[in-house]
Write an enzyme that holds these catalytic residues in place. Structure first.
Site, short mmCIF file in Angstrom:
data_model
loop_
_atom_site.label_atom_id
_atom_site.label_comp_id
_atom_site.label_asym_id
_atom_site.label_seq_id
_atom_site.Cartn_x
_atom_site.Cartn_y
_atom_site.Cartn_z
N TRP A 257 -77.88 -59.31 87.50
CA TRP A 257 -78.07 -58.14 86.45
C TRP A 257 -78.49 -58.96 85.19
O TRP A 257 -78.03 -59.95 84.57
CB TRP A 257 -76.84 -57.48 86.13
CG TRP A 257 -77.12 -56.38 84.84
CD1 TRP A 257 -77.27 -56.64 83.51
CD2 TRP A 257 -77.66 -55.02 85.17
NE1 TRP A 257 -77.65 -55.46 83.20
CE2 TRP A 257 -77.99 -54.61 83.81
CE3 TRP A 257 -77.78 -54.16 86.24
CZ2 TRP A 257 -78.30 -53.19 83.63
CZ3 TRP A 257 -78.00 -53.13 86.31
CH2 TRP A 257 -78.29 -52.35 84.89
N HIS B 42 -68.95 -55.76 91.34
CA HIS B 42 -69.64 -56.07 90.26
C HIS B 42 -68.97 -57.24 89.56
O HIS B 42 -67.56 -56.96 89.10
CB HIS B 42 -69.72 -55.17 89.22
CG HIS B 42 -70.81 -54.04 89.86
ND1 HIS B 42 -71.23 -52.91 89.06
CD2 HIS B 42 -71.26 -53.99 91.08
CE1 HIS B 42 -72.11 -52.33 89.91
NE2 HIS B 42 -72.33 -52.91 91.11
N GLU C 13 -73.82 -56.56 91.17
CA GLU C 13 -74.13 -56.92 89.85
C GLU C 13 -73.25 -58.14 89.48
O GLU C 13 -72.36 -58.36 89.90
CB GLU C 13 -74.07 -55.93 88.70
CG GLU C 13 -74.85 -54.82 88.65
CD GLU C 13 -74.37 -53.76 87.54
OE1 GLU C 13 -73.70 -54.39 86.36
OE2 GLU C 13 -74.84 -52.64 87.38
N ASN D 14 -73.72 -45.94 90.19
CA ASN D 14 -73.17 -47.20 89.79
C ASN D 14 -71.83 -47.10 88.55
O ASN D 14 -71.64 -46.14 88.14
CB ASN D 14 -74.39 -47.54 88.48
CG ASN D 14 -74.11 -48.93 87.65
OD1 ASN D 14 -73.87 -49.91 88.51
ND2 ASN D 14 -73.73 -48.69 86.52
N GLU D 15 -71.12 -47.84 89.29
CA GLU D 15 -69.70 -48.07 88.58
C GLU D 15 -69.10 -46.59 88.43
O GLU D 15 -68.41 -46.63 87.29
CB GLU D 15 -69.77 -48.79 87.35
CG GLU D 15 -70.46 -50.29 87.53
CD GLU D 15 -70.64 -51.25 86.34
OE1 GLU D 15 -70.44 -50.61 85.21
OE2 GLU D 15 -71.13 -52.11 86.52
N TYR E 232 -68.23 -59.74 86.49
CA TYR E 232 -68.43 -60.24 85.08
C TYR E 232 -66.95 -60.91 84.85
O TYR E 232 -66.48 -61.58 85.64
CB TYR E 232 -68.60 -58.99 84.12
CG TYR E 232 -70.08 -58.29 84.46
CD1 TYR E 232 -71.17 -58.96 84.12
CD2 TYR E 232 -70.07 -57.19 85.13
CE1 TYR E 232 -72.34 -58.68 84.24
CE2 TYR E 232 -71.28 -56.46 85.49
CZ TYR E 232 -72.42 -57.17 85.10
OH TYR E 232 -73.78 -56.59 85.15
N ARG F 77 -82.40 -53.75 93.18
CA ARG F 77 -81.43 -52.40 92.84
C ARG F 77 -82.25 -51.82 91.68
O ARG F 77 -82.45 -52.49 90.62
CB ARG F 77 -80.10 -53.26 92.73
CG ARG F 77 -79.19 -52.04 92.53
CD ARG F 77 -77.79 -52.74 92.48
NE ARG F 77 -76.84 -51.57 92.40
CZ ARG F 77 -76.18 -51.31 91.11
NH1 ARG F 77 -76.57 -52.20 90.12
NH2 ARG F 77 -75.18 -50.28 90.85
#
Length: 346
Positions: free
Chosen positions: A296, A237, A267, A171-172, A239, A97
């Protein structure tokens, strides 16, 4: 008398045959072992590249493609492209990516640059997932539409690469954890690409800095239906917020899969400012359910999150012990589970 008897006998035999036929069962139709294969082939022939069907991402040959890859922050480290791609290829990754800029925050990556990136990825049997990073965390629709316009502006180097490129518009985009504005903006952005002649699979990040996966369940159908080609997949994503526990990981991915959508983890880290991540379960769950993941990131993280560097050196001679080794060489890691896209087998 004999003639009459013969006629009666003939009538009797006829009736026996009729009733016999009515009571008989038709021969069981044998399944055609090639029917499923033919259906897959027919669907593949309808597309020039990647496509989604039934919540699965297929490559241009009609084979399921499960992403196992790494993010590379190209736009900030343009001189590291070939070194990094060589190293990522050596991990066994099947995709990368790529962080791009449309010029809103950083130096714009030109069409010629993007063409070079695509070629470099193809030369290394890597599928390129291209994303505009400038809209990260923004909530205004204009930022998303500007990212979409970037791909329209460079369409000449993208058209013809549908079998090797996936477009991750922004992205995001959408820092807020909200569905309505996220949905409305993507419903407007996606047709921009299609009207420009881009037929690639489109990847859409979740709201809430990529971690508010509930928006897929709440508004994903409208976003998907905004594409006349029905070729949209979603990305979460993970986290500390979305990937902090096994329960969170499963719940967030099911917001997509339970609704029949194709999804990947675009990610993820093993730790972040919002908390620890259960990366072992994440990789296990993705492998068990054939869901793609992209870690990531290769190298270059700053601002206190340097621990997210997978590589100690750009050439990958040494991977970080707590992160790189786990993702690349660990259980359910890239080297163990990655399969190169079949378009490179031709």
């Amino acid at each position: 008398m004999t003639k009459k008897r013969n006629k009666l006998l003939l009538l009797f035999l006829t009736l026996v045959l009729v009733f016999s036929a009515c009571g008989s069962r038709p021969a069981k139709e044998e399944p055609n072992p090639s029917s499923a294969q033919e259906e897959t082939q027919n669907k593949a022939e309808e597309h020039t590249g990647f496509y989604v069907d039934g919540g699965v991402l297929y490559d241009a040959n009609g084979n399921p493609f499960v992403m196992r890859g790494i993010n590379h922050a190209h736009t900030w480290f343009t001189d590291k492209l070939f070194l990094t791609l060589d190293a990522i290829k050596d991990t066994g990754s099947n995709c990368v990516r790529i962080v791009l800029s449309n010029g809103e925050q950083w130096n714009e990556n030109t069409a010629d640059t993007v063409a070079g990136i695509i070629k470099a990825c193809k030369d290394r049997n890597l599928i390129a997932i291209l994303e505009v990073h400038d809209a990260t965390g923004y909530n205004d629709k204009e930022s998303l539409l500007a990212a979409a316009q970037y791909f329209v502006d460079i369409k000449d180097v993208l058209i013809g690469e549908e079998a090797y490129v996936i477009i991750n518009i922004a992205n995001e985009w959408m820092g807020n954890s909200t569905t309505q504005a996220w949905k409305e903006a993507y419903v407007e952005a996606i047709p921009m690409l299609r009207e420009a002649g881009l037929t690639h699979t489109i990847m859409v990040d979740s709201a809430g800095w990529g971690q508010y996966a509930k928006c897929i369940a709440e508004g994903g159908r409208e976003v998907f239906d905004a594409d006349p080609l029905a070729n949209v997949m979603f990305s979460i994503h993970m986290y500390g917020t979305a990937g902090g526990t096994a329960a969170k990981i499963e719940t967030n991915l099911k917001y997509a899969t339970d609704n029949g959508f194709c999804v990947c983890v675009g990610e993820f880290g093993y730790n972040h400012t919002d908390g620890d991540v259960d990366e072992a379960f994440l990789m296990q769950y993705c492998e068990e359910n054939q869901i793609g993941y992209i870690a990531w990131s290769w190298k270059g993280n700053g601002g206190g999150v340097e621990y997210l560097d997978l590589a100690v050196q750009w050439d990958g001679r040494e991977l970080s012990a707590d992160w790189g080794e786990v993702v690349v060489n660990g259980t359910n890691g890239i080297r163990e589970t990655s399969r190169i896209c079949t378009v490179f087998e031709e």
